[in-house]
Design a protein around this motif. Structure first.
Motif, mmCIF file in Angstrom:
data_model
loop_
_atom_site.group_PDB
_atom_site.id
_atom_site.type_symbol
_atom_site.label_atom_id
_atom_site.label_comp_id
_atom_site.label_asym_id
_atom_site.label_seq_id
_atom_site.Cartn_x
_atom_site.Cartn_y
_atom_site.Cartn_z
ATOM 1 N N HIS A 1 4.348 -31.897 12.665
ATOM 2 C CA HIS A 1 4.621 -32.182 11.246
ATOM 3 C C HIS A 1 3.214 -31.681 10.491
ATOM 4 C CE1 HIS A 1 4.741 -35.185 7.812
ATOM 5 N NE2 HIS A 1 5.827 -34.505 7.749
ATOM 6 N N LEU A 2 3.615 -31.108 9.504
ATOM 7 C CA LEU A 2 2.503 -30.714 8.524
ATOM 8 C C LEU A 2 2.190 -31.738 7.117
ATOM 9 C CD1 LEU A 2 0.497 -28.526 8.021
ATOM 10 C CD2 LEU A 2 2.286 -27.217 6.645
ATOM 11 N N GLU A 3 1.299 -32.210 7.149
ATOM 12 C CA GLU A 3 0.890 -33.198 5.955
ATOM 13 C C GLU A 3 1.369 -32.661 4.641
ATOM 14 O OE1 GLU A 3 -2.860 -34.957 6.719
ATOM 15 O OE2 GLU A 3 -2.772 -35.701 4.562
ATOM 16 N N GLY A 4 2.173 -33.446 4.006
ATOM 17 C CA GLY A 4 2.620 -32.871 2.504
ATOM 18 C C GLY A 4 3.779 -32.306 2.505
ATOM 19 N N TYR A 5 4.439 -32.050 3.780
ATOM 20 C CA TYR A 5 5.608 -31.346 3.769
ATOM 21 C C TYR A 5 6.656 -32.242 4.585
ATOM 22 C CZ TYR A 5 3.324 -27.328 2.309
ATOM 23 O OH TYR A 5 2.866 -26.339 1.433
ATOM 24 N N ASP A 6 8.047 -32.328 4.112
ATOM 25 C CA ASP A 6 9.011 -33.268 4.790
ATOM 26 C C ASP A 6 9.551 -32.495 6.229
ATOM 27 O OD1 ASP A 6 9.131 -34.796 2.472
ATOM 28 O OD2 ASP A 6 10.583 -33.555 1.411
ATOM 29 N N ASN B 1 7.960 -26.368 6.110
ATOM 30 C CA ASN B 1 8.459 -27.392 6.711
ATOM 31 C C ASN B 1 8.757 -27.164 8.121
ATOM 32 O OD1 ASN B 1 9.055 -26.975 3.843
ATOM 33 N ND2 ASN B 1 10.326 -29.072 4.095
ATOM 34 N N ARG C 1 1.826 -22.886 11.442
ATOM 35 C CA ARG C 1 0.864 -24.039 11.854
ATOM 36 C C ARG C 1 -0.415 -23.468 11.953
ATOM 37 N NH1 ARG C 1 4.367 -26.048 9.455
ATOM 38 N NH2 ARG C 1 5.628 -27.932 10.175
#
Ligand code: UGY
Ligand code: MN
Length: 248
Positions: free
Chosen positions: A124-129, A163, A243
């Motif tokens: 998961h990437l912070e700030g992205y759904d 995302n 990433r």
């Protein structure tokens, strides 16, 4: 004369070529009435899993993703897929992307249907759904030319947004087409040949490859390919993307 002690398959530290002649079936809980060949997984040293499912009469694939997302692609045949509350019939060249923590169920899988899967632990990437379920068809993805070479076309099947941490592309080489340089990169690949044949160079070793073969390329496995024969060479491949490249 066939000699059973020979194969084109090899498994090395940073690449593998898996030809169908060495397949041994696996039982996967929830995947019933089918032959499952686990072609790439972490026990090889890979960070992805690639399987090929061949349906027998009454085949169903039922399960739920957890930490890993799964990309299902119909190589041959047809099935009805349900995921994320949507149900759609899938035929050759169509696919469904099932994100993490999502139920899926394949029914009406015609005997002989082949389904390719790519699995990757989602980062998961912070700030992205987290992405949602996607049903789509490779025919909806035009293949722009690659690196200014008319003989090479790439179809990008998943959105290129941040995302997503994986890509799945289809690479088509017209006869005589070849990669314009030896690629040396951090991204990893899992790959299935869909059509044609050619020669792959993996870490300075040369392999004849044809429809039905799979390849694993670890990060930094050097790679080059040239198509051979009288029809275009086509492969579908996985790549980790988007990433931060290091934990250092
Ligand atoms: O996207 C890629 O890295 C691709 N060009 N690699 C490959 O086809 N071996
Ligand atoms: Mn590459």
């Amino acid at each position: 004369m066939e000699i059973s002690a020979l194969t084109r398959s090899v498994v090395k530290r940073n690449h593998a070529v898996i030809a169908p002649d060495g397949y041994i079936n696996s039982n996967v809980p929830g995947w019933t009435n089918c032959i499952v060949n686990v072609i790439i997984n972490e026990q090889m040293g890979a960070n992805l899993c690639q399987t090929l499912v061949t349906a027998q009469n009454g085949c169903e694939l039922k399960g739920a993703t957890k930490a890993s997302q799964i990309f299902f692609y119909v190589v041959e045949g047809s099935a009805t897929a349900t995921a994320g509350g949507k149900t759609q019939k899938l035929t050759k060249g169509q696919f469904v992307y099932v994100p993490v923590e999502t139920d899926y169920h394949f029914t009406n899988v015609a005997q002989g249907t082949q389904i390719l899967t790519f699995h990757k632990v989602y980062e998961h990437l912070e700030g992205y759904d987290v992405p949602g379920v996607i049903f789509d068809d490779q025919a909806n993805h035009e293949g722009p030319i690659y690196m200014d070479d008319e003989a090479l076309r790439i179809q990008v099947l998943l959105p290129a947004d941040l995302n997503f941490d994986m890509a799945v592309n289809i690479f088509t080489y017209q006869t005589g087409g070849n990669l314009p340089m030896v690629e040396t990169h951090i991204m990893e690949h899992g790959l299935l040949y869909l059509q044609g044949q050619g020669i792959y160079m993996l870490d300075h070793e040369w392999y004849p490859i044809k429809k039905g073969d799979s390849i694993w390329m670890a990060p930094y496995c050097q790679q080059w390919f040239t198509a051979m024969g009288k029809e275009p060479a086509v492969y579908i491949y996985y790549k980790n993307v988007n990433r931060f490249p290091t934990t250092i």
